[in-house]
Design a protein around this motif. Sequence first.
Motif, PDB file in Angstrom:
ATOM      1  N   ARG A  15      -5.312  -0.699  16.175  1.00 34.96           N
ATOM      2  CA  ARG A  15      -5.814  -1.872  15.447  1.00 34.96           C
ATOM      3  C   ARG A  15      -4.658  -2.735  14.948  1.00 34.96           C
ATOM      4  O   ARG A  15      -4.716  -3.966  14.990  1.00 34.96           O
ATOM      5  N   ARG A  16      -3.608  -2.094  14.475  1.00 38.37           N
ATOM      6  CA  ARG A  16      -2.453  -2.838  13.974  1.00 38.37           C
ATOM      7  C   ARG A  16      -1.735  -3.570  15.107  1.00 38.37           C
ATOM      8  O   ARG A  16      -1.165  -4.655  14.906  1.00 38.37           O
TER       9      ARG A  16
ATOM     10  N   LYS B 111       2.428  14.574   5.211  1.00 36.97           N
ATOM     11  CA  LYS B 111       2.522  14.273   3.790  1.00 36.97           C
ATOM     12  C   LYS B 111       2.588  12.763   3.544  1.00 36.97           C
ATOM     13  O   LYS B 111       2.617  11.968   4.481  1.00 36.97           O
ATOM     14  N   VAL B 112       2.641  12.425   2.270  1.00 31.60           N
ATOM     15  CA  VAL B 112       2.746  11.021   1.876  1.00 31.60           C
ATOM     16  C   VAL B 112       4.017  10.407   2.435  1.00 31.60           C
ATOM     17  O   VAL B 112       4.016   9.261   2.916  1.00 31.60           O
ATOM     18  N   GLU B 113       5.116  11.163   2.381  1.00 29.58           N
ATOM     19  CA  GLU B 113       6.377  10.648   2.914  1.00 29.58           C
ATOM     20  C   GLU B 113       6.268  10.339   4.398  1.00 29.58           C
ATOM     21  O   GLU B 113       6.890   9.389   4.893  1.00 29.58           O
ATOM     22  N   ASP B 114       5.486  11.126   5.130  1.00 24.75           N
ATOM     23  CA  ASP B 114       5.307  10.873   6.563  1.00 24.75           C
ATOM     24  C   ASP B 114       4.537   9.572   6.792  1.00 24.75           C
ATOM     25  O   ASP B 114       4.845   8.815   7.719  1.00 24.75           O
TER      26      ASP B 114
ATOM     27  N   VAL C 264       0.814  -1.209   0.000  1.00 26.86           N
ATOM     28  CA  VAL C 264       0.000   0.000   0.000  1.00 26.86           C
ATOM     29  C   VAL C 264       0.852   1.265   0.000  1.00 26.86           C
ATOM     30  O   VAL C 264       0.445   2.302  -0.524  1.00 26.86           O
ATOM     31  N   VAL C 265       2.060   1.183   0.566  1.00 25.43           N
ATOM     32  CA  VAL C 265       2.917   2.368   0.600  1.00 25.43           C
ATOM     33  C   VAL C 265       3.407   2.737  -0.792  1.00 25.43           C
ATOM     34  O   VAL C 265       3.815   3.883  -1.032  1.00 25.43           O
TER      35      VAL C 265
ATOM     36  N   ASN D 237       4.644   4.159   8.670  1.00 25.41           N
ATOM     37  CA  ASN D 237       4.260   2.774   8.407  1.00 25.41           C
ATOM     38  C   ASN D 237       5.448   1.838   8.613  1.00 25.41           C
ATOM     39  O   ASN D 237       5.316   0.750   9.185  1.00 25.41           O
ATOM     40  N   LYS D 238       6.616   2.264   8.172  1.00 27.51           N
ATOM     41  CA  LYS D 238       7.819   1.457   8.366  1.00 27.51           C
ATOM     42  C   LYS D 238       8.199   1.384   9.843  1.00 27.51           C
ATOM     43  O   LYS D 238       8.577   0.319  10.354  1.00 27.51           O
ATOM     44  N   VAL D 239       8.079   2.526  10.542  1.00 34.50           N
ATOM     45  CA  VAL D 239       8.416   2.549  11.967  1.00 34.50           C
ATOM     46  C   VAL D 239       7.504   1.617  12.748  1.00 34.50           C
ATOM     47  O   VAL D 239       7.937   0.897  13.663  1.00 34.50           O
ATOM     48  N   SER D 240       6.224   1.598  12.394  1.00 32.96           N
ATOM     49  CA  SER D 240       5.267   0.768  13.137  1.00 32.96           C
ATOM     50  C   SER D 240       5.553  -0.725  12.989  1.00 32.96           C
ATOM     51  O   SER D 240       5.106  -1.527  13.814  1.00 32.96           O
TER      52      SER D 240
END
Length: 694
Positions: free
Chosen positions: A403-404, A368-371, A269-270, A376-379
């Motif tokens: 939820r994740r 932003k999208v980059e954030d 999704v990223v 997402n990677k950090v999580s």
Amino acid sequence: MWTCKTTWKKLAPLARTCSTLCRQNARRTVLNSDRRLPMVTQAHMSSGTPGSGGDNNLYYLLVGATCIAGGFYAYRTIKGDQERYNERMNEIASRANKVAEQAETYLPEEPRGDEAVETPEETSPEVTAEEPEGPPVELEAEIEEAPVADLALEEVVEMPCAPTQSEPSPVAESPPAETAEPQTTTVTESAADPATDEPTNVPPPAPVEFPSHAPYLLIGGGTASFAAARSIRARDPGARVLIITDEPDLPYMRPPLSKELWFSDDPGVVDTLRFKQWNGKERSIYFQPPSFYVSPQDLEKVENGGVAVLTGKKVVHMDVRGNKVTLSDNTEISYDKCLIATGGVPRNLQVIERAGEEVTKRTTLFRKVEDFKALNKVSRDTKSITIIGGGFLGSELACALGRRSADSDLEVIQMFPEKGNMGKVLPEYLSNWTTAKVRSEGVRVITEALVKGVSFKDGKVEIKLKDGRVVKTDHIVAAVGLEPSVELAKSAGLEVDSDFGGYRVNAELQARSNIWVAGDAACFYDIRLGRRRVEHHDHAVVSGRLAGENMTGANKPYWHQSMFWSDLGPDVGYEAIGIVDSSLPTVGVFAKATAKDTPKAATEKSGTGIRSESETEGTASSTATSSTPAPPPEPQQKDDYGKGVIFYLRDKVVVGIVLWNVFNRMPIARKIIKDGEEHADLNEVAKLFNIHED
């Protein structure tokens, strides 16, 4: 001047003698007779017949001449001092300008492309012009390689080097693509720099990627700009619109970044940035595919106009008199009409900014999208994430990450200074209910948390609260608000509102005769609710659309109230409109919720996950009344707020409405605020929303 001084020295003794004689004669006259001193003293002097008054006339003449001479002397002295002062200040100012010109001419901040960094002797046109040796080709190459693009237009024109004056300035006019090659050929003929023995060949400059003039120039690539472009094209089908954005992406919607994207089952999704709405329908965050837009270099050529997007470029200066803007690479673009839709930047806590590099690397300012990609990677790579902030963004991210965490060992912490989630928006009882809802998603919520300090110790980020509590985490997400981007206010001479922030505009969203502002950066005048600044997606749509219409001559005031919404997952959501402030008096009317009273059900009914896309300016006549009276509220358990309507009052007038798990009723709420009437019984008003129907 010296003549006046000489005359005064000669006349001063005579004037003093005359004055002494007059006083003596007057004293003797008074002593000899008990009469009152006459108006004109008859002094007997040898300069005239006794009693004729000639002596007094001479005295008056001398005194008058002396006064006139003294006044003239003072005038000339003051005027001379003023002239010398002005000359001195001009000399100082010109000296400072010369220093600034030399600094800009000889010391460019950074080389462009693959060009070698030139020394001051190489970039100085005066030094190059005076060197007798060296072939003319090398001289021409050095002049072309000089960073004249970093200079102001006036500085380039005033350069004393003759070859530079004869060539067109790249600042004044962008050279067409066909003229770029001869300049490049001249440069490549010089094999090496005689001073450094290093090759000075540079690759050919890239062709012009955007027009030098745009009839409609939109600064910012967010929702407001896209809505304005679409509105402009609707009213002017042949319009040529240029959007300039400092982001690398085409215009996209931001709400899915904190909502639906986090609930996607797609591991890629990223990269795809496609998400499934609550009803299962898939779509992209981008408003339109790349094929919708015209390439910037073709914008002036296409027959029926179009919309072009210039990505990765930032406007750093506005010349409102010359109707042009300057980009970060010193390129200039002129315009006929301009929209400022620069949005804002996320705020950060000062304690985090002062904490050092290690803490900064472990902090995300989500916007932003980059954030989204980074978080997402950090999580997936860390064990603990702490969200600071209890507003819309903080609560949405907390629920999404919570939820994740159910499928991993990720710890999600949310802290904020209020007593409950959304404490500045929702009334206290509903804020407490929302806090319990977030906790049920697996989030550790810390209320009344005031951050005192942040540090990095033993591989962990330590957050110290003012009450002594310490929270250790791996990563921080600061969701503490938005700062409107108003960097162009100084160069453009635009007013920034001291209370709300943002560019101050009128009800038509106009800052100047040919400049409009929309979106988060606009502090506008609402003809119903007064001056405001709103930071929500639907407001960007509404204000962008209105600004686009007014740029084409509509001259419409802001009257269509924008709405905003927030979803705490697929089961709980609310929509709001107007001034929603928990400090205002509120009246809430609630009923028992059913299976269809969820964001997921509302999405299935409307067919879209972005509610503002289904928003219209139509009236609420079709749903404003009910043919059958609403049943009385059913008994419900304490704190069971299934669905309802919350009215926010100011001077007994409804100025804001929150629809809690009530959807597709926004036109009714909009009409209530637009009418601006007092209501004796808000329970009767709540019946308009049909909250008691199954």
